[in-house]
Design a protein around this motif. Structure first.
Motif, PDB file in Angstrom:
ATOM      1  N   LYS A  88       1.285  -1.483   0.071  1.00  0.00           N
ATOM      2  CA  LYS A  88       0.158  -0.238  -0.064  1.00  0.00           C
ATOM      3  C   LYS A  88       1.146   1.268   0.006  1.00  0.00           C
ATOM      4  CE  LYS A  88      -3.899  -1.808   2.591  1.00  0.00           C
ATOM      5  NZ  LYS A  88      -4.764  -1.804   3.174  1.00  0.00           N
ATOM      6  N   ARG A  89       1.790   1.296   0.283  1.00  0.00           N
ATOM      7  CA  ARG A  89       2.653   2.735   0.371  1.00  0.00           C
ATOM      8  C   ARG A  89       3.282   2.382  -0.546  1.00  0.00           C
ATOM      9  NH1 ARG A  89       7.493   2.217   5.142  1.00  0.00           N
ATOM     10  NH2 ARG A  89       8.625   3.830   3.585  1.00  0.00           N
ATOM     11  N   ALA A  90       3.823   1.688  -1.179  1.00  0.00           N
ATOM     12  CA  ALA A  90       4.242   2.062  -2.980  1.00  0.00           C
ATOM     13  C   ALA A  90       3.298   2.421  -3.679  1.00  0.00           C
ATOM     14  CB  ALA A  90       4.647   0.571  -2.960  1.00  0.00           C
ATOM     15  N   ALA A  91       1.952   1.980  -3.274  1.00  0.00           N
ATOM     16  CA  ALA A  91       0.640   2.552  -4.057  1.00  0.00           C
ATOM     17  C   ALA A  91       0.592   3.547  -3.879  1.00  0.00           C
ATOM     18  CB  ALA A  91      -0.317   1.711  -3.904  1.00  0.00           C
ATOM     19  N   TYR A  92       0.852   4.361  -2.387  1.00  0.00           N
ATOM     20  CA  TYR A  92       0.447   5.442  -1.872  1.00  0.00           C
ATOM     21  C   TYR A  92       1.132   6.405  -2.810  1.00  0.00           C
ATOM     22  CZ  TYR A  92      -3.710   4.224   0.957  1.00  0.00           C
ATOM     23  OH  TYR A  92      -4.996   3.132   1.108  1.00  0.00           O
ATOM     24  N   ALA A  93       2.531   5.820  -2.857  1.00  0.00           N
ATOM     25  CA  ALA A  93       3.800   6.920  -3.672  1.00  0.00           C
ATOM     26  C   ALA A  93       3.585   7.047  -5.016  1.00  0.00           C
ATOM     27  CB  ALA A  93       4.584   6.007  -2.892  1.00  0.00           C
ATOM     28  N   GLY A  94       2.394   5.985  -5.656  1.00  0.00           N
ATOM     29  CA  GLY A  94       2.450   6.153  -6.947  1.00  0.00           C
ATOM     30  C   GLY A  94       3.319   5.179  -7.799  1.00  0.00           C
ATOM     31  N   TYR A  95       3.196   3.877  -6.800  1.00  0.00           N
ATOM     32  CA  TYR A  95       4.181   3.105  -8.178  1.00  0.00           C
ATOM     33  C   TYR A  95       3.377   2.945  -8.435  1.00  0.00           C
ATOM     34  CZ  TYR A  95       7.012  -0.419  -8.999  1.00  0.00           C
ATOM     35  OH  TYR A  95       8.108  -1.535  -9.812  1.00  0.00           O
ATOM     36  N   MET A  96       3.461   2.574 -10.388  1.00  0.00           N
ATOM     37  CA  MET A  96       2.181   1.812 -10.802  1.00  0.00           C
ATOM     38  C   MET A  96       2.213   0.502 -10.618  1.00  0.00           C
ATOM     39  SD  MET A  96      -0.503   3.632 -12.894  1.00  0.00           S
ATOM     40  CE  MET A  96      -0.204   4.857 -13.739  1.00  0.00           C
ATOM     41  N   PRO A  97       2.465  -0.367 -10.198  1.00  0.00           N
ATOM     42  CA  PRO A  97       2.773  -1.458 -11.065  1.00  0.00           C
ATOM     43  C   PRO A  97       1.666  -1.782  -9.179  1.00  0.00           C
ATOM     44  CG  PRO A  97       4.840  -1.265 -11.423  1.00  0.00           C
ATOM     45  CD  PRO A  97       4.494  -0.506 -10.580  1.00  0.00           C
ATOM     46  N   ALA A  98       1.926  -0.898  -8.387  1.00  0.00           N
ATOM     47  CA  ALA A  98       1.184  -1.402  -7.244  1.00  0.00           C
ATOM     48  C   ALA A  98      -0.159  -0.565  -7.109  1.00  0.00           C
ATOM     49  CB  ALA A  98       2.414  -0.782  -5.819  1.00  0.00           C
ATOM     50  N   LEU A  99      -0.035   0.390  -7.802  1.00  0.00           N
ATOM     51  CA  LEU A  99      -1.565   0.571  -7.861  1.00  0.00           C
ATOM     52  C   LEU A  99      -2.106   0.068  -8.367  1.00  0.00           C
ATOM     53  CD1 LEU A  99      -0.616   4.927  -8.760  1.00  0.00           C
ATOM     54  CD2 LEU A  99      -2.325   3.932  -6.922  1.00  0.00           C
ATOM     55  N   LYS A 100      -2.485  -0.865 -10.040  1.00  0.00           N
ATOM     56  CA  LYS A 100      -2.461  -1.267 -10.921  1.00  0.00           C
ATOM     57  C   LYS A 100      -3.254  -2.668  -9.908  1.00  0.00           C
ATOM     58  CE  LYS A 100      -1.042  -0.278 -15.285  1.00  0.00           C
ATOM     59  NZ  LYS A 100       0.322  -1.112 -16.282  1.00  0.00           N
ATOM     60  N   ARG A 101      -2.398  -3.613  -8.999  1.00  0.00           N
ATOM     61  CA  ARG A 101      -2.437  -4.710  -8.542  1.00  0.00           C
ATOM     62  C   ARG A 101      -3.503  -4.017  -7.026  1.00  0.00           C
ATOM     63  NH1 ARG A 101      -0.733  -6.954  -3.416  1.00  0.00           N
ATOM     64  NH2 ARG A 101      -0.108  -9.670  -3.693  1.00  0.00           N
ATOM     65  N   MET A 102      -2.818  -3.502  -6.443  1.00  0.00           N
ATOM     66  CA  MET A 102      -4.778  -2.844  -5.842  1.00  0.00           C
ATOM     67  C   MET A 102      -5.423  -2.586  -6.124  1.00  0.00           C
ATOM     68  SD  MET A 102      -4.011   0.497  -2.813  1.00  0.00           S
ATOM     69  CE  MET A 102      -3.204  -0.275  -2.215  1.00  0.00           C
ATOM     70  N   TYR A 103      -5.586  -1.558  -7.789  1.00  0.00           N
ATOM     71  CA  TYR A 103      -7.031  -1.549  -8.217  1.00  0.00           C
ATOM     72  C   TYR A 103      -7.001  -2.993  -8.353  1.00  0.00           C
ATOM     73  CZ  TYR A 103      -9.834  -0.337 -11.604  1.00  0.00           C
ATOM     74  OH  TYR A 103     -11.829  -0.486 -12.030  1.00  0.00           O
ATOM     75  N   ARG A 104      -6.722  -4.110  -8.918  1.00  0.00           N
ATOM     76  CA  ARG A 104      -7.543  -5.063  -9.304  1.00  0.00           C
ATOM     77  C   ARG A 104      -7.313  -6.531  -7.911  1.00  0.00           C
ATOM     78  NH1 ARG A 104      -2.092  -5.861 -13.079  1.00  0.00           N
ATOM     79  NH2 ARG A 104      -1.354  -6.918 -10.300  1.00  0.00           N
ATOM     80  N   GLN A 105      -7.765  -5.669  -6.905  1.00  0.00           N
ATOM     81  CA  GLN A 105      -7.581  -6.587  -5.886  1.00  0.00           C
ATOM     82  C   GLN A 105      -8.510  -6.111  -5.008  1.00  0.00           C
ATOM     83  OE1 GLN A 105      -4.186  -6.021  -3.686  1.00  0.00           O
ATOM     84  NE2 GLN A 105      -3.656  -7.827  -3.429  1.00  0.00           N
ATOM     85  N   HIS A 106      -9.287  -5.155  -5.820  1.00  0.00           N
ATOM     86  CA  HIS A 106     -10.681  -4.403  -5.097  1.00  0.00           C
ATOM     87  C   HIS A 106     -11.543  -3.843  -6.321  1.00  0.00           C
ATOM     88  CE1 HIS A 106      -8.347  -4.556  -1.351  1.00  0.00           C
ATOM     89  NE2 HIS A 106      -7.481  -4.257  -1.744  1.00  0.00           N
ATOM     90  N   GLN A 107     -10.807  -3.762  -7.713  1.00  0.00           N
ATOM     91  CA  GLN A 107     -12.375  -3.415  -8.636  1.00  0.00           C
ATOM     92  C   GLN A 107     -13.511  -3.986  -8.271  1.00  0.00           C
ATOM     93  OE1 GLN A 107     -10.303  -4.756 -11.853  1.00  0.00           O
ATOM     94  NE2 GLN A 107     -10.697  -6.557 -12.353  1.00  0.00           N
ATOM     95  N   ASP A 108     -13.979  -5.044  -7.619  1.00  0.00           N
ATOM     96  CA  ASP A 108     -15.056  -5.418  -8.032  1.00  0.00           C
ATOM     97  C   ASP A 108     -16.027  -4.731  -6.447  1.00  0.00           C
ATOM     98  OD1 ASP A 108     -14.696  -6.833 -10.161  1.00  0.00           O
ATOM     99  OD2 ASP A 108     -13.977  -8.425  -9.572  1.00  0.00           O
ATOM    100  N   THR A 109     -14.901  -4.176  -5.611  1.00  0.00           N
ATOM    101  CA  THR A 109     -16.204  -4.014  -4.559  1.00  0.00           C
ATOM    102  C   THR A 109     -15.546  -2.742  -4.831  1.00  0.00           C
ATOM    103  OG1 THR A 109     -14.289  -4.379  -3.081  1.00  0.00           O
ATOM    104  CG2 THR A 109     -15.966  -5.957  -3.427  1.00  0.00           C
ATOM    105  N   PRO A 110     -16.598  -1.724  -4.897  1.00  0.00           N
ATOM    106  CA  PRO A 110     -16.713  -0.261  -4.649  1.00  0.00           C
ATOM    107  C   PRO A 110     -16.827   0.174  -3.121  1.00  0.00           C
ATOM    108  CG  PRO A 110     -19.351  -0.788  -5.313  1.00  0.00           C
ATOM    109  CD  PRO A 110     -17.836  -2.259  -5.369  1.00  0.00           C
ATOM    110  N   ASN A 111     -15.944   1.050  -2.621  1.00  0.00           N
ATOM    111  CA  ASN A 111     -15.130   1.084  -1.166  1.00  0.00           C
ATOM    112  C   ASN A 111     -14.012   2.621  -1.433  1.00  0.00           C
ATOM    113  OD1 ASN A 111     -12.986  -0.016  -1.826  1.00  0.00           O
ATOM    114  ND2 ASN A 111     -13.173  -1.864  -0.739  1.00  0.00           N
ATOM    115  N   SER A 112     -13.717   3.316  -0.716  1.00  0.00           N
ATOM    116  CA  SER A 112     -13.046   3.844  -0.538  1.00  0.00           C
ATOM    117  C   SER A 112     -11.984   4.138  -0.769  1.00  0.00           C
ATOM    118  CB  SER A 112     -13.525   4.265   1.256  1.00  0.00           C
ATOM    119  OG  SER A 112     -12.825   4.130   1.703  1.00  0.00           O
TER     120      SER A 112
END
Length: 132
Positions: A88-112
């Motif tokens: 999550k720290r990598a994603a929040y720092a803007g590291y694109m692979p981490a952002l993509k992974r986090m998005y894929r993990q949560h794409q089916d559940t609308p949440n904050s």
């Protein structure tokens, strides 16, 4: 002779890779960890060791992300919590692979969290601050 040297990029010499990692080169730590990932359990423990140093001590985003990716391969609950935080720290720092992974993990559940990931993805892609 180091058995995993065949997977190293040409810019790294297997003989000096560990020396560079021990000197504090975060990228060398990351490459060294990558070379241990798919080996036996002891070697995988070395991968986690080098990823953790690069992530925690050096703030190296690819290592933070790699810890998150590895979390599924280990049964230790404390490790999984730590690894998810690093990813999550990598994603929040803007590291694109981490952002993509986090998005894929949560794409089916609308949440904050997913909304935050989408915002980070948008900001990262519009500012050009991504790491590939």
């Amino acid at each position: 002779e180091w058995e995993n040297k065949k997977i190293l990029p040409k810019c790294f010499d297997a003989k000096n890779l560990e020396a560079r990692a021990l000197e504090g080169d975060a990228h060398a730590m990351h490459i060294l960890a990558c070379s241990h990932v798919n080996a036996d359990d002891d070697s995988r423990d070395m991968a986690v060791y080098w990823y953790k140093i690069a992530a925690e001590d050096k703030g190296y985003l690819p290592a933070m992300h790699a810890l998150g990716v590895l979390k599924g391969r280990r049964g230790d609950k404390d490790y999984k919590t730590f690894a998810e935080q690093m990813s999550k720290r990598a994603a929040y720092a803007g590291y694109m692979p981490a952002l993509k992974r986090m998005y894929r993990q949560h794409q089916d559940t609308p949440n904050s969290l997913n909304a935050k990931v989408l915002q980070l993805l948008h900001t990262t892609t519009t500012t050009g601050s991504s790491f590939w």
